[in-house]
Scaffold this motif. Structure first.
Motif, PDB file in Angstrom:
ATOM      1  N   GLN A   1      -0.333   7.674  -5.902  1.00  0.00           N
ATOM      2  CA  GLN A   1      -0.911   8.728  -5.077  1.00  0.00           C
ATOM      3  C   GLN A   1      -2.445   8.692  -5.060  1.00  0.00           C
ATOM      4  O   GLN A   1      -3.105   9.685  -5.367  1.00  0.00           O
ATOM      5  CB  GLN A   1      -0.421  10.097  -5.569  1.00  0.00           C
TER       6      GLN A   1
ATOM      7  N   CYS B   1       0.823  -1.206   0.000  1.00  0.00           N
ATOM      8  CA  CYS B   1       0.000   0.000   0.000  1.00  0.00           C
ATOM      9  C   CYS B   1       0.860   1.262   0.000  1.00  0.00           C
ATOM     10  O   CYS B   1       0.543   2.247  -0.681  1.00  0.00           O
ATOM     11  CB  CYS B   1      -0.944   0.004   1.207  1.00  0.00           C
ATOM     12  N   LEU B   2       1.946   1.232   0.772  1.00  0.00           N
ATOM     13  CA  LEU B   2       2.855   2.388   0.784  1.00  0.00           C
ATOM     14  C   LEU B   2       3.501   2.588  -0.575  1.00  0.00           C
ATOM     15  O   LEU B   2       3.631   3.724  -1.057  1.00  0.00           O
ATOM     16  CB  LEU B   2       3.929   2.177   1.857  1.00  0.00           C
ATOM     17  N   LEU B   3       3.903   1.494  -1.197  1.00  0.00           N
ATOM     18  CA  LEU B   3       4.504   1.578  -2.529  1.00  0.00           C
ATOM     19  C   LEU B   3       3.491   2.096  -3.546  1.00  0.00           C
ATOM     20  O   LEU B   3       3.824   2.940  -4.398  1.00  0.00           O
ATOM     21  CB  LEU B   3       5.024   0.200  -2.942  1.00  0.00           C
ATOM     22  N   THR B   4       2.268   1.609  -3.440  1.00  0.00           N
ATOM     23  CA  THR B   4       1.215   2.074  -4.343  1.00  0.00           C
ATOM     24  C   THR B   4       0.930   3.551  -4.129  1.00  0.00           C
ATOM     25  O   THR B   4       0.743   4.307  -5.092  1.00  0.00           O
ATOM     26  CB  THR B   4      -0.077   1.264  -4.118  1.00  0.00           C
ATOM     27  N   GLY B   5       0.893   3.977  -2.868  1.00  0.00           N
ATOM     28  CA  GLY B   5       0.674   5.377  -2.567  1.00  0.00           C
ATOM     29  C   GLY B   5       1.762   6.267  -3.137  1.00  0.00           C
ATOM     30  O   GLY B   5       1.492   7.386  -3.604  1.00  0.00           O
ATOM     31  N   TRP B   6       2.994   5.784  -3.115  1.00  0.00           N
ATOM     32  CA  TRP B   6       4.119   6.550  -3.647  1.00  0.00           C
ATOM     33  C   TRP B   6       4.059   6.642  -5.170  1.00  0.00           C
ATOM     34  O   TRP B   6       4.334   7.693  -5.758  1.00  0.00           O
ATOM     35  CB  TRP B   6       5.427   5.902  -3.202  1.00  0.00           C
ATOM     36  N   LEU B   7       3.653   5.546  -5.823  1.00  0.00           N
ATOM     37  CA  LEU B   7       3.630   5.509  -7.282  1.00  0.00           C
ATOM     38  C   LEU B   7       2.386   6.150  -7.883  1.00  0.00           C
ATOM     39  O   LEU B   7       2.470   6.896  -8.863  1.00  0.00           O
ATOM     40  CB  LEU B   7       3.729   4.052  -7.770  1.00  0.00           C
TER      41      LEU B   7
ATOM     42  N   THR C   1      -4.677  -5.263  -2.637  1.00  0.00           N
ATOM     43  CA  THR C   1      -4.104  -4.011  -3.147  1.00  0.00           C
ATOM     44  C   THR C   1      -4.757  -3.615  -4.467  1.00  0.00           C
ATOM     45  O   THR C   1      -5.119  -2.444  -4.676  1.00  0.00           O
ATOM     46  CB  THR C   1      -2.590  -4.154  -3.346  1.00  0.00           C
TER      47      THR C   1
END
Length: 251
Positions: free
Chosen positions: A38, A30-36, A84
């Motif tokens: 947003q 989820c953090l990676l998805t949020g970074w990529l 995800t």
């Protein structure tokens, strides 16, 4: 397995440990998805709700103290990818960049393909280790149903098909709801190559539909075909159950 003092025996892991590492992996995804990508914070909330449901169902259905097994761990691993993808599905339309780039949507498609390829791993592990269980089969089936519904939402968010596409993901849940009212629909269905083939065709057509090159006309046509096949398959199963309703009532 636990001993008489309530401690987990050596060589076996508690269900809580498995749910913890999977939860950590989901948080990382989820953090990676949020970074990529947003996405809005509702993405995180939806992912958390879905995973809490998985934890609640596993905690309720899995025998306390029994090792979760590598087959179920494979399914749990795949669940982090599926959750995800499903949580991000309503925002799939935002994956295309403002400059017309489609990198985000291609990445979404690749991860979805990976989730599909991992679908058969748990079954192979279960057969290899002799650890097949009713829980494992149900866990895998419910995850497939959630995956299909999430892909339907992604197709709708991308504008590749109308709201009718949700019927591909909701038909199975409608069947479950109907079985709560009609007890004869609760009978176990026999193994069916037809049912498995149409399920795979469902997922494949949905995966193709979310690809950037797929036009709305092409996506709608193939998905309409998949919906017709799915409706036909469900009608055959319902007919089979209905013809045996008296046997069910007499048992």
């Amino acid at each position: 397995m636990m001993d008489s003092n309530g401690h987990t025996s050596p060589g076996r892991l508690s269900l809580g440990f498995d749910l913890a590492w999977a939860g950590g992996l989901l948080a990382l995804l989820c953090l990676l998805t949020g970074w990529l990508a947003q996405p809005p914070l509702t993405f995180i909330a939806l992912a958390a709700i879905l995973y809490l449901l998985v934890c609640a169902c596993a905690g309720f259905a899995w025998p306390r103290g029994r090792d979760f097994g590598w087959a179920n761990r494979a399914t749990l691993l795949r669940s982090t990818l599926v959750i995800t993808l499903v949580a991000l599905a309503p925002y799939a339309g935002n994956l295309n960049g403002e400059n017309g780039s489609t990198g985000g949507l291609w990445l979404y498609s690749v991860v979805a393909l990976l989730a599909l390829l991992l679908d058969g791993v748990d079954g192979k592990v279960a057969r290899a280790t002799g650890s097949q269980s009713e829980f494992g089969a149900r866990f895998d089936m419910e995850l497939d149903a959630l995956f299909i519904l999430g892909l339907c939402v992604a197709v709708l968010a991308l504008g590749k098909a109308g709201v009718w596409v949700l019927a591909l993901g909701l038909m199975r849940y409608g069947f479950v709801a109907a079985s709560l009212v009609l007890p004869w629909m609760n009978q176990p269905l026999p193994e069916s190559f037809r049912r498995k083939t149409i399920c795979v065709w469902q997922i494949v057509t949905l995966l193709v539909a979310i690809l950037p090159p797929a036009t709305p006309l092409f996506a709608s046509t193939t998905l309409a075909t998949a919906l017709a096949l799915l409706a036909w398959s469900f009608s055959l199963d319902i007919r089979w159950l209905y013809q045996r309703r008296h046997c069910h009532d007499s048992c």
